[in-house]
Design an enzyme around this catalytic site. Structure first.
Site, PDB file in Angstrom:
ATOM      1  CG  ASP A   1      -4.555   0.201   5.597  1.00 58.89           C
ATOM      2  OD1 ASP A   1      -5.546  -0.150   4.661  1.00 58.89           O
ATOM      3  OD2 ASP A   1      -4.101   0.572   5.001  1.00 58.89           O
TER       4      ASP A   1
ATOM      5  CG  ASP B   1      -6.605  -4.210   1.595  1.00 58.36           C
ATOM      6  OD1 ASP B   1      -6.509  -4.348   0.281  1.00 58.36           O
ATOM      7  OD2 ASP B   1      -5.979  -3.608   2.709  1.00 58.36           O
TER       8      ASP B   1
ATOM      9  CG  ASP C   1      -2.099  -0.985   1.672  1.00 58.00           C
ATOM     10  OD1 ASP C   1      -1.910  -1.506   0.034  1.00 58.00           O
ATOM     11  OD2 ASP C   1      -2.359  -1.248   2.124  1.00 58.00           O
TER      12      ASP C   1
END
Length: 1017
Positions: free
Chosen positions: A705, A709, A389
């Site tokens: 997070d 996901d 990310d």
């Protein structure tokens, strides 16, 4: 004083003890567990239960230490009894489970009995007792090590269960441990959270729970004040947000009852341990073969009269033979054969893996990584691609509003100089109408909160970094009064933000005056802009959003993105009363025909260490791919700043998730390696990238997070969730939790993963050297002379040095920088590399040659007796292992002393081994069957053993091929049945994924056609 505690009866505040006793009699604990909806209504609903528990929906409980203590005494704590871990005695029993050790104990008992019978109790007990003591030492040290590591694993497992929960206490929101939750607490729930205890719904919107952990049903369950208001502990929030009142904790909940009966097995074998079992089996078979041959040879020599006693007489004489002497001799021969097997079987290999994993897990915890799955430690050493990310991982996650724009005006720099007008007071630069709408859009369309304890107190702002940044900006620059907003408007419906929609909305109604109903939206700038048809200019007038203005707006968005800013748009729409849907059971927010309020740019600086970390990955042969929900311009700017995109990288791709999604399966497989950045990606796109990379043979690590996901985290070889911003669903789906959300920690974990593998290889090299030398020496000596130079006790002592002490010394080395300058370790690479074969064969040949010379010519060379010569053999053999431990520290580097002073444990074990060896030779002569040596003889032993150092240096100058000589049993063949089965399953799942993609494409096309959305067409 809290509203709940200010209620009086006859002028007196209620006694907490009486209130809690009444609450217990009301059986609040059974409400959720037994789904007593009727009882909830009979008790007066959530508000009445809160009052009975001296709590309040808005202000929570008092939360002082005495209040918390009384609640725990009355209702219990939010913990459950865990099954007792294995005791030390159980580990002793496990260690004694080795069949060959049990055989040795039996032999020791027989030897003890015959020894006492033949030589009397005064001197006949030595041989048997010595073996007993040696076996006891091996078992005790092994059991102690395993018990210690087991306790360490249990402690680390406990860390995984410790979840932070947001509660309201004394009107303040605060984070507390899930174990500190008490009955009466008001808990704030958002997407991805775990319900920490049983409770009832207080307030919220669109709350949906996943109760599959309790019921097995995967469909989300809607929870609301009127429909299904009971929340069960252990459920996961999949959508919406809410506050709940805790009515039962710990074992009073169904989750607590269930968890109390579950035994967590923390010692399940890891892939590396399973691979080592094949190696152990091969070595064990070789050891058994040698032991059988030695037994046969010694047996033959004994019965043919070729074995002599201490006086030079045949041990077996047909004319003078007794049953006792024959049985005693047979037991001795069998004992030596069994001892060879004990030494040959490398019990230390599993122990070495356990030690290095436990050591690395402890150190990784100090380096901000909490390991949830042991095998992930090993797998990280083989990772070839990392999908990461952006926000909070590559950046600091310290959002701050730095730019602001309203249609038709100039960009306003917040707190700094730059293009446009710098506003000391931004509120004066905005028309009153627009300012009020901004107050509503920021202050009510949020999951954060603003709290002020008193007139002189500082504001306490909570929420995600983005929400906190917007609220701070609105309060400081736009002069927003959060409390006044809540009083003036009522929230009717909420559309929570998620990574698919990339926007959130709220429907509000004015409490006073005309009762105007307004829908507010905020989110990704281009997503909101696509739904806007008008805009507010700088004078507060509504204008048509024509082509020219739309182009200008897009230029502003691109300009913010090029400055590495996250661009968020705010828009609203006034809803007619008849269209507001207020009376509807589940009103739907209108998200078309919006009026643009303005654009806000938030700066999130890159982490200082991230550029060096990404360079380390590149040097280590690991590809880093940024997969983010931000727009493509912001993503590209951040990627360049971090070093993911380089100026000379002409082959790299920067694409959007939708573009990758629309590729054919062949195009995705062809281009996935070239992707550097994927912007505007959904969790589905991240999952698709992971699938493609794995199909191409990559070992993939993924950071995540959010709740969405979870599929990608589970699909990846190693799932890395964020400890600060990560949801509980993401954490539970991951293998390792990054406690500081820092990409540099990902590189640290990768380094530890390689260190685990490297430490195991060092120990294997050391142990195989001892195995080969001991087996060859005993076999050759037995065949040629009929005597084994190393006695049972001596071989058990060598076994102790090899297994436990060697594992402690070599399996606890820290990772070095050189580890990240090599390519990743392949999944199918054998554990014993060509370099290791070169090193261990050189040392084994040296040791065998020296000790055989001692065996056949030692007495003549040194002019000593047979007993002293055997002691020289034993002492030199042990000291060779001590010196070889230094050689084993570095598999390829010539300087084996580099960094040795930093490993105090290694130096300590070497020192302890030498001291114990001196005691064995000089003091425990009867126990070890040795003779005391003089200084000159010690010098000979040390001098010959020290030759292993120059041999180790010279042999490392010999180049070896990188192609394995032969695949050992530890390597994984890509054509093995298990792998083929996994590949078929993977292909099947990949086919299913492609089918899902086509369905999603069709849905997006339909939605784009219906909504006339240019971004989805």
């Amino acid at each position: 004083m809290l509203p709940s505690t200010s209620v009086t009866t006859a002028g007196a505040a209620p006694d907490p003890l009486i209130s809690f006793a009444a609450a217990r009699q009301s059986s609040f604990a059974c409400l959720v567990k037994e789904k007593q909806y009727d009882s909830l209504q009979r008790l007066g609903g959530a508000a009445a239960i809160a009052a009975a528990l001296l709590s309040d929906a808005e202000h929570g409980i008092a939360g002082d230490p005495s209040d918390l203590r009384r609640r725990r005494e009355a209702f219990g704590s939010n913990t459950y009894p865990k099954p007792k871990p294995k005791s030390f005695f159980v580990h002793v029993v496990d260690a004694l489970g080795d069949v060959f050790l049990l055989v040795l104990v039996t032999c020791a008992a027989v030897s003890l009995g015959f020894g006492i019978k033949e030589h009397g109790i005064k001197s006949g007990w030595y041989d048997g007792a010595s073996i007993f003591l040696a076996v006891f030492l091996v078992v005790a040290v092994s059991a102690f090590s395993n018990h210690r590591q087991s306790k360490r694993f249990d402690r680390l497992a406990g860390e995984c269960d410790n979840i932070d929960v947001t509660v309201v206490r004394d009107s303040r929101r605060s984070e507390v441990s899930i174990f500190d939750i008490v009955v009466g607490d008001v808990v704030i729930l958002k997407i991805g959270d775990q319900v920490p205890a049983d409770g009832v719904f207080l307030a919220g919107h669109s709350l949906q729970l996943d109760e599959s952990s309790m019921t097995g049903e995967s469909d989300p369950v809607y929870v609301g004040a009127d429909e299904n208001p009971l929340l069960s502990s252990g459920a996961k929030v999949v959508d919406g947000y809410a506050s709940m009142l805790v009515t039962a904790v710990g074992t009073d909940t169904a989750w607590g009852e269930m968890m109390g009966t579950i035994t967590r097995e923390t010692t399940e074998p890891t892939p590396l341990q399973e691979r080592l079992s094949g190696l152990t089996s091969s070595i064990g078979k070789a050891g058994i073969a040698v032991a059988v041959l030695v037994f046969a040879v010694l047996l033959t020599r004994y019965f043919t009269g070729n074995t002599e006693d201490e006086n030079g007489q045949p041990e077996f004489d047909k004319r003078h033979v007794s049953a006792n002497s024959v049985v005693s001799a047979l037991v001795g021969i069998f004992q030596q054969a069994v001892t060879i097997i004990v030494v040959a079987i490398p019990e230390g290999l599993p122990l070495a893996v356990t030690l290095t994993l436990a050591f690395s897990m402890k150190r990784m915890m100090q380096d901000n990584a909490l390991v949830r799955t042991l095998s992930a430690c090993e797998t990280m050493g083989s990772v070839t691609a990392v999908c990461t990310d952006k926000t909070g991982t590559l950046t600091l996650n310290q959002m701050k509003v730095t730019q602001f724009w309203i249609g038709g005006g100039e960009q306003i720099e917040i707190g700094g100089s730059g293009k446009g007008a710098t506003a000391a007071d931004t509120a004066t630069a905005i028309a009153g109408t627009v300012l009020g709408l901004f107050h509503q859009g920021v202050g009510l369309n949020t999951t954060g909160s603003v709290y002020k304890a008193g007139p002189l107190s500082e504001l306490e702002i909570s929420g995600s970094p983005t929400e906190k940044a917007l609220l701070c900006w609105a309060v400081a620059e736009l002069k927003m009064d959060a409390e006044e907003l809540k009083k003036s408007y009522k929230v009717i419906h909420v559309e929570t933000f998620n990574s698919e929609k990339k926007r959130s909305g709220v429907l509000i109604k004015e409490n006073y005056g005309s009762g105007t109903v307004i829908a507010h939206w905020k989110g990704a700038a281009e997503m909101i802009m696509a739904r806007c048809v008008k805009y507010f200019d700088s004078n507060g007038m509504i204008q048509e959003l024509g082509i020219d203005q739309r182009v200008k707006s897009e230029q502003v968005i691109k300009g913010m993105a090029a400055s590495s800013l996250r661009c968020i748009a705010f828009a609203c729409k006034q809803i007619e009363a008849k269209d507001s849907g207020i009376q509807a059971e589940a009103p739907k927010l209108e998200d078309d025909g919006l009026v643009l309020l303005g654009l806000v740019g938030l700066k999130d600086p890159c982490r200082p260490q991230v550029k060096a970390a990404i360079r380390s990955c590149r040097d280590a042969g690991v590809a880093v791919k940024m997969i983010t929900g931000d727009n493509i311009f912001t993503a590209r700017a951040i990627a360049k700043e971090c070093g993911i995109i380089q100026d000379d990288d002409y082959d790299g791709l920067v694409i959007e998730g939708q573009e990758f999604r629309n590729y054919s399966a062949e195009e995705r497989m062809e281009r996935v390696d070239r992707i550097r950045v994927m912007a505007r990606s959904s969790p589905f796109d991240k999952l698709l990238v992971v699938q493609c990379l794995k199909q191409k043979g990559h070992v993939v690590a993924v950071t995540g997070d959010g709740t969405n996901d979870a599929p990608a985290l589970k699909e990846a070889d190693v799932g890395l969730s964020m400890g600060i911003q990560g949801t509980e669903v993401a954490k539970e789906s991951s293998d390792i939790i990054i406690l500081d959300d820092n990409f540099d920690t990902v590189v640290t974990i990768m380094r530890w993963g390689r260190c685990v593998y490297n430490n195991i290889q060092k120990f294997i090299q050391f142990q195989l050297t001892v195995n080969i030398a001991a087996l060859v020496i005993n076999f050759v000596a037995a065949v040629s002379s009929g005597k084994v130079p190393l006695t049972t006790v001596q071989l058990l002592w060598v076994n102790l040095i090899m297994d436990t002490m060697g594992a402690l010394a070599l399996a606890t080395d820290r990772p070095t920088k050189e580890l990240m300058k090599k390519p990743p370790v392949g999944r199918a690479e054998p554990l014993i590399s060509n370099v290791m074969w070169r090193n261990l064969l050189a040392q084994a040949v040296f040791q065998v040659a020296v000790l055989l010379i001692f065996q056949f010519a030692g007495q003549a060379i040194f002019g000593v007796s047979e007993k002293i010569n055997n002691t020289l053999i034993f002492n030199t053999f042990v000291l060779c292992q001590v010196f070889n431990e230094f050689n084993s520290r570095k598999l390829e580097k010539k300087n084996v002393f580099e960094g040795i002073l930093t490993n105090k444990l290694f130096l300590g074990i070497i020192g302890v081994t030498i001291v114990l060896q001196v005691i064995m030779v000089e003091l425990l002569t009867r126990f070890a069957d040795t003779q005391r040596l003089n200084w000159g003889q010690w010098g000979i032993c040390v001098g010959i053993a020290a030759i292993s150092w120059p041999i180790g240096w010279i042999v490392k100058c010999v180049p070896v091929s990188s192609t394995p000589i032969a695949n050992d049993e530890t390597s994984v063949s890509p054509l093995s049945p298990k792998i083929l089965c996994k590949e078929r399953k993977k292909d099947a799942s990949f086919f299913k994924l492609n089918v899902m993609i086509e369905k999603e494409r069709e849905r997006w096309r339909c939605e784009g056609a219906e909504k006339d959305d240019p971004l989805l067409q």
